[in-house]
Structure formats: C-alpha cells, structure tokens
Design an enzyme around this catalytic site. Structure first.
Site, PDB file in Angstrom:
ATOM      1  N   HIS A 157      17.608  73.851 112.523  1.00 37.72           N
ATOM      2  CA  HIS A 157      17.672  72.385 112.567  1.00 37.72           C
ATOM      3  C   HIS A 157      19.000  71.919 113.165  1.00 37.72           C
ATOM      4  CE1 HIS A 157      14.330  72.585 109.668  1.00 37.72           C
ATOM      5  NE2 HIS A 157      14.050  71.353 110.054  1.00 37.72           N
ATOM      6  N   LYS A 161      21.839  68.178 109.333  1.00 38.87           N
ATOM      7  CA  LYS A 161      20.962  68.423 108.180  1.00 38.87           C
ATOM      8  C   LYS A 161      21.798  68.882 106.989  1.00 38.87           C
ATOM      9  CE  LYS A 161      16.618  70.496 106.735  1.00 38.87           C
ATOM     10  NZ  LYS A 161      16.186  69.252 106.064  1.00 38.87           N
TER      11      LYS A 161
HETATM   12  N1  LIG Z   1       8.888  65.670 105.336  1.00 39.71           N
HETATM   13  C1  LIG Z   1       9.124  65.565 106.659  1.00 39.71           C
HETATM   14  O1  LIG Z   1       8.201  65.610 107.513  1.00 39.71           O
HETATM   15  C2  LIG Z   1      10.526  65.325 107.106  1.00 39.71           C
HETATM   16  C3  LIG Z   1      11.509  65.238 106.173  1.00 39.71           C
HETATM   17  N2  LIG Z   1      12.789  64.911 106.543  1.00 39.71           N
HETATM   18  C4  LIG Z   1      13.724  64.712 105.434  1.00 39.71           C
HETATM   19  O2  LIG Z   1      13.949  63.312 105.292  1.00 39.71           O
HETATM   20  C5  LIG Z   1      15.258  63.095 104.773  1.00 39.71           C
HETATM   21  C6  LIG Z   1      16.000  62.119 105.672  1.00 39.71           C
HETATM   22  O3  LIG Z   1      16.213  62.705 106.923  1.00 39.71           O
HETATM   23  P1  LIG Z   1      16.977  61.914 108.082  1.00 39.71           P
HETATM   24  O4  LIG Z   1      16.298  60.627 108.366  1.00 39.71           O
HETATM   25  O5  LIG Z   1      17.191  62.888 109.165  1.00 39.71           O
HETATM   26  O6  LIG Z   1      18.374  61.620 107.352  1.00 39.71           O
HETATM   27  P2  LIG Z   1      19.404  60.402 107.577  1.00 39.71           P
HETATM   28  O7  LIG Z   1      20.655  60.808 106.888  1.00 39.71           O
HETATM   29  O8  LIG Z   1      19.433  60.051 109.020  1.00 39.71           O
HETATM   30  O9  LIG Z   1      18.705  59.186 106.800  1.00 39.71           O
HETATM   31  C7  LIG Z   1      18.689  59.021 105.413  1.00 39.71           C
HETATM   32  C8  LIG Z   1      18.815  57.557 105.143  1.00 39.71           C
HETATM   33  O10 LIG Z   1      18.640  57.322 103.740  1.00 39.71           O
HETATM   34  C9  LIG Z   1      19.608  56.360 103.371  1.00 39.71           C
HETATM   35  N3  LIG Z   1      19.839  56.308 101.932  1.00 39.71           N
HETATM   36  C10 LIG Z   1      20.726  57.006 101.181  1.00 39.71           C
HETATM   37  N4  LIG Z   1      20.668  56.608  99.893  1.00 39.71           N
HETATM   38  C11 LIG Z   1      19.729  55.628  99.834  1.00 39.71           C
HETATM   39  C12 LIG Z   1      19.253  54.811  98.791  1.00 39.71           C
HETATM   40  N5  LIG Z   1      19.720  54.913  97.536  1.00 39.71           N
HETATM   41  N6  LIG Z   1      18.286  53.897  99.064  1.00 39.71           N
HETATM   42  C13 LIG Z   1      17.797  53.760 100.328  1.00 39.71           C
HETATM   43  N7  LIG Z   1      18.255  54.510 101.370  1.00 39.71           N
HETATM   44  C14 LIG Z   1      19.195  55.438 101.125  1.00 39.71           C
HETATM   45  C15 LIG Z   1      20.824  56.766 104.169  1.00 39.71           C
HETATM   46  O11 LIG Z   1      21.798  55.715 104.192  1.00 39.71           O
HETATM   47  P3  LIG Z   1      23.378  56.098 104.403  1.00 39.71           P
HETATM   48  O12 LIG Z   1      23.439  56.862 105.685  1.00 39.71           O
HETATM   49  O13 LIG Z   1      24.033  54.764 104.436  1.00 39.71           O
HETATM   50  O14 LIG Z   1      23.752  56.948 103.217  1.00 39.71           O
HETATM   51  C16 LIG Z   1      20.186  57.002 105.528  1.00 39.71           C
HETATM   52  O15 LIG Z   1      20.026  55.802 106.251  1.00 39.71           O
HETATM   53  C17 LIG Z   1      15.892  64.474 104.662  1.00 39.71           C
HETATM   54  O16 LIG Z   1      15.731  64.954 103.336  1.00 39.71           O
HETATM   55  C18 LIG Z   1      15.076  65.333 105.629  1.00 39.71           C
HETATM   56  O17 LIG Z   1      15.082  66.701 105.316  1.00 39.71           O
HETATM   57  C19 LIG Z   1      13.137  64.679 107.832  1.00 39.71           C
HETATM   58  C20 LIG Z   1      12.190  64.776 108.820  1.00 39.71           C
HETATM   59  C21 LIG Z   1      10.811  65.122 108.541  1.00 39.71           C
HETATM   60  O1  LIG Z   2      16.093  67.189 108.117  1.00 41.33           O
HETATM   61  C1  LIG Z   2      15.278  67.278 109.060  1.00 41.33           C
HETATM   62  O2  LIG Z   2      15.571  66.877 110.190  1.00 41.33           O
HETATM   63  C2  LIG Z   2      13.942  67.818 108.804  1.00 41.33           C
HETATM   64  N1  LIG Z   2      13.618  68.055 107.570  1.00 41.33           N
HETATM   65  C3  LIG Z   2      12.386  68.576 107.105  1.00 41.33           C
HETATM   66  C4  LIG Z   2      12.615  69.905 106.422  1.00 41.33           C
HETATM   67  O3  LIG Z   2      13.573  70.016 105.648  1.00 41.33           O
HETATM   68  O4  LIG Z   2      11.825  70.825 106.644  1.00 41.33           O
HETATM   69  C5  LIG Z   2      11.290  68.559 108.133  1.00 41.33           C
HETATM   70  C6  LIG Z   2      11.727  68.752 109.553  1.00 41.33           C
HETATM   71  O5  LIG Z   2      11.826  70.109 109.827  1.00 41.33           O
HETATM   72  C7  LIG Z   2      12.996  68.000 109.920  1.00 41.33           C
END
Ligand SMILES: NC(=O)C1=CN([C@@H]2O[C@H](COP(=O)(O)OP(=O)(O)OC[C@H]3O[C@@H](n4cnc5c(N)ncnc54)[C@H](OP(=O)(O)O)[C@@H]3O)[C@@H](O)[C@H]2O)C=CC1
Ligand SMILES: O=C(O)C1=N[C@H](C(=O)O)C[C@H](O)C1
Length: 271
Positions: A157, A161
């Site tokens: 990744h 991450k």
């Molecule tokens: N299941 C799937 O298909 C996938 C899962 N993921 C997962 O999704 C999650 C997020 O990934 P990603 O978007 O890359 O991460 P980012 O860090 O870009 O985004 C996370 C967001 O959540 C916000 N946040 C933190 N605390 C709170 C809160 N209490 N209430 C509301 N929002 C909050 C952060 O704000 P701030 O930055 O201000 O702290 C940030 O804007 C990860 O756990 C990742 O592994 C990602 C892609 C695909």
């Molecule tokens: O953090 C990410 O970016 C992603 N998180 C998910 C994971 O933990 O598997 C899904 C995807 O691979 C991207």
C-alpha cells in the site's frame, strides 16, 4: 423507490472524497451529510468542492446526531475509534452503517457487533468485487490443498497507510483459514524478523510493504513442493471501493439488524 440518503464519515479523507464523487454518480443514492474529525480545518467547507465536483451545498460538519433525521445510513471510512463511536450513534438513531475502516482491535470488533444487534452493519476490509471474489477463490484453493502448501499473504500500500497487515490481507487470511478449517488467530505468523526458526507447517504468514502511491495490491500465495499458486488483486483506483460501499448501502436499506459483509452484498457467501 426514493434515493437512499447517505452521510459520509471521513469526508475529507482519500476515501471520503472518492465516496462523495461515487454517490454523485450513482443512481439510487444521494448525499445527506458529510462529517469529519472534530477540530479538522475542513469543518465548514463545501463537501462537493472537496471532492472536486463544485459546490453541492452540503458542508462538512463534526457531529452525526444532528444529521440523522434526514438520512437513512452512514458510510464510514475513518479510523477505528471514530467507527466504534459512530456505530453507537448510528444504532441509537436507527441508521444502517457501512464500515470500510480497517485496523480494529478485538474490543472494537465486539463493540461493533453489539451495535449490529439493533441496526444493519455491513463491514468489510475491502469493498471491491475483485477482492471479494479473490477471497472466495482463496477459500476454495485452501480447502483443496493440504499443509504441504504453505499459505502466505502479501500486501503493498501507499506510504500514508497507518495499519498493517491491511484489512484485505486479514480478510484473505480468514478466507484461507476457513477453507483449511483452522483458527486464523491461533495459526497466523506476523512480523517475522531475526532468527525466526523454520516456518511452522500449517501457519498462515503475513507480510506488508509500504511505499509511494500504491492504492492496494494483494497476493494469496500457496507455496508447495516444486510448484506455487498465486492469486493476485491490484487496485488501480479508489473508486472500486467507493462504488462497492455505495452498493452495500443500497443493499442495507431496510435490511434486518445484523453484522454483514460484502460477501453477503455480492452473493458470494456460498461461492
Ligand atoms: N474497506 C475498503 O474497501 C477500504 C478501506 N479503507 C480504509 O478506510 C480508512 C480510511 O482510509 P483513507 O480514506 O485512506 O484515510 P484518510 O486518513 O485519508 O481519511 C480518514 C478520514 O477520517 C477522518 N476522521 C478521523 N477521525 C474522525 C472522526 N472522529 N469523525 C469523522 N471523521 C474522522 C480523518 O480526518 P483527519 O485527517 O482530520 O484526522 C480523515 O479525513 C482506513 O482504515 C483504510 O484502511 C481504505 C480504502 C478501501
Ligand atoms: O488504506 C488503504 O488505502 C486501503 N485499505 C484497505 C485495507 O486495509 O485492506 C483496502 C485497500 O486495500 C486500501
């Protein structure tokens, strides 16, 4: 049927911005609210502008409860502490909850399961069709091969991450463990370093790479005597996860309380 009304949690994040775009393009779904971390500099900003769409009149706010009356559900890609708190708030408000966040502790998983007693929760470490199909295949391959074949899960990744192994790696490990009829928690080998000794037969190994802007790549490797099978998925665009999450939300509307996965949504449970 009317559009399913969705609140995006983590609206300013990589996935949150992609979700706002995916909802704007989806038939049958509408954005009802956008929330981000309390204290975030993005609070008050227009969520459409953040997603690169132009203004949509929906500002980023910090609290779920004031938005609950005008929504059917929440799509949440945030951090574990936020998802656990949102699970409680969504359950109290009668909203379904789609959770894409990864990196949960066992206690977090229990808290989410408890919230699923009163509303539908769809939770998956990967919302894409391709990865869920890969997991179904990994389960079958593991069921077919015996312990002569060592199972290793490898993931790579981007350098932002914060959790490892990835949620997807764990999902693939669970699928392989289910196929082999073993308990993943008891048989996983994580973080090898130093004088590890020889590999234990039957364990499932995990390895994580981080670098650059890689969206997400996963390998389920079955390494046997003189031959090796590799099942691979490479994500090229976060839109695959966002579209999957919106599909999960449409599926979750009106669903009985319970903890569901993308395998339920995609009909892959008995694949
Ligand atoms: N299941 C799937 O298909 C996938 C899962 N993921 C997962 O999704 C999650 C997020 O990934 P990603 O978007 O890359 O991460 P980012 O860090 O870009 O985004 C996370 C967001 O959540 C916000 N946040 C933190 N605390 C709170 C809160 N209490 N209430 C509301 N929002 C909050 C952060 O704000 P701030 O930055 O201000 O702290 C940030 O804007 C990860 O756990 C990742 O592994 C990602 C892609 C695909
Ligand atoms: O953090 C990410 O970016 C992603 N998180 C998910 C994971 O933990 O598997 C899904 C995807 O691979 C991207």
């Amino acid at each position: 049927m009317s559009d399913v009304r969705l609140i995006v949690a983590g609206a300013g994040g990589r996935m949150g911005r992609t979700l706002i775009k995916a909802i704007s393009e989806a038939r049958g779904a509408a954005l009802a609210g956008a929330i981000d971390a309390p204290g975030s500099p993005l609070i008050g900003r227009d969520s459409g502008e953040l997603a690169g769409l132009g203004p949509n009149g929906i500002p980023v706010t910090a609290d779920l409860p004031p938005l609950a009356k005008s929504a059917d559900g929440v799509i949440d890609f945030t951090i574990p502490a936020a998802s656990v708190a949102l699970a409680d708030q969504a359950a109290a408000a009668g909203l379904f909850h789609v959770i894409g966040t990864t990196g949960f502790s066992a206690a977090d998983e229990q808290a989410i399961a408890a919230a699923a007693a009163s509303v539908a929760i769809v939770k998956s470490g990967n919302m894409s069709l391709g990865v869920n199909l890969l997991a179904a295949l990994a389960k079958r391959v593991a069921a077919t091969l015996d312990e002569e074949f060592d199972i290793e899960i490898l993931e790579m990744h981007h350098n932002k991450k914060i959790d490892a192994p990835s949620g997807t790696a764990l999902l693939l490990g669970e699928a392989a463990a289910a196929g082999r009829g073993i308990d993943l928690a008891a048989r996983s080998d994580r973080g090898r370093d130093g004088h590890t000794g020889a590999r234990k037969p039957g364990d499932i190994g995990f390895a994580s790479l981080r670098g650059g802007t890689v969206v997400g790549e996963h390998w389920a490797i079955f390494a046997g005597p003189a031959e090796r099978i590799e099942l691979v998925h490479k994500a090229e665009d976060r839109m695959i996860f966002a579209r999957g999450a919106v599909k999960a939300a449409v599926w979750a509307r009106g669903r009985a309380p319970g903890l569901y996965t993308m395998m339920d949504v995609l009909g892959l449970k008995d694949f």
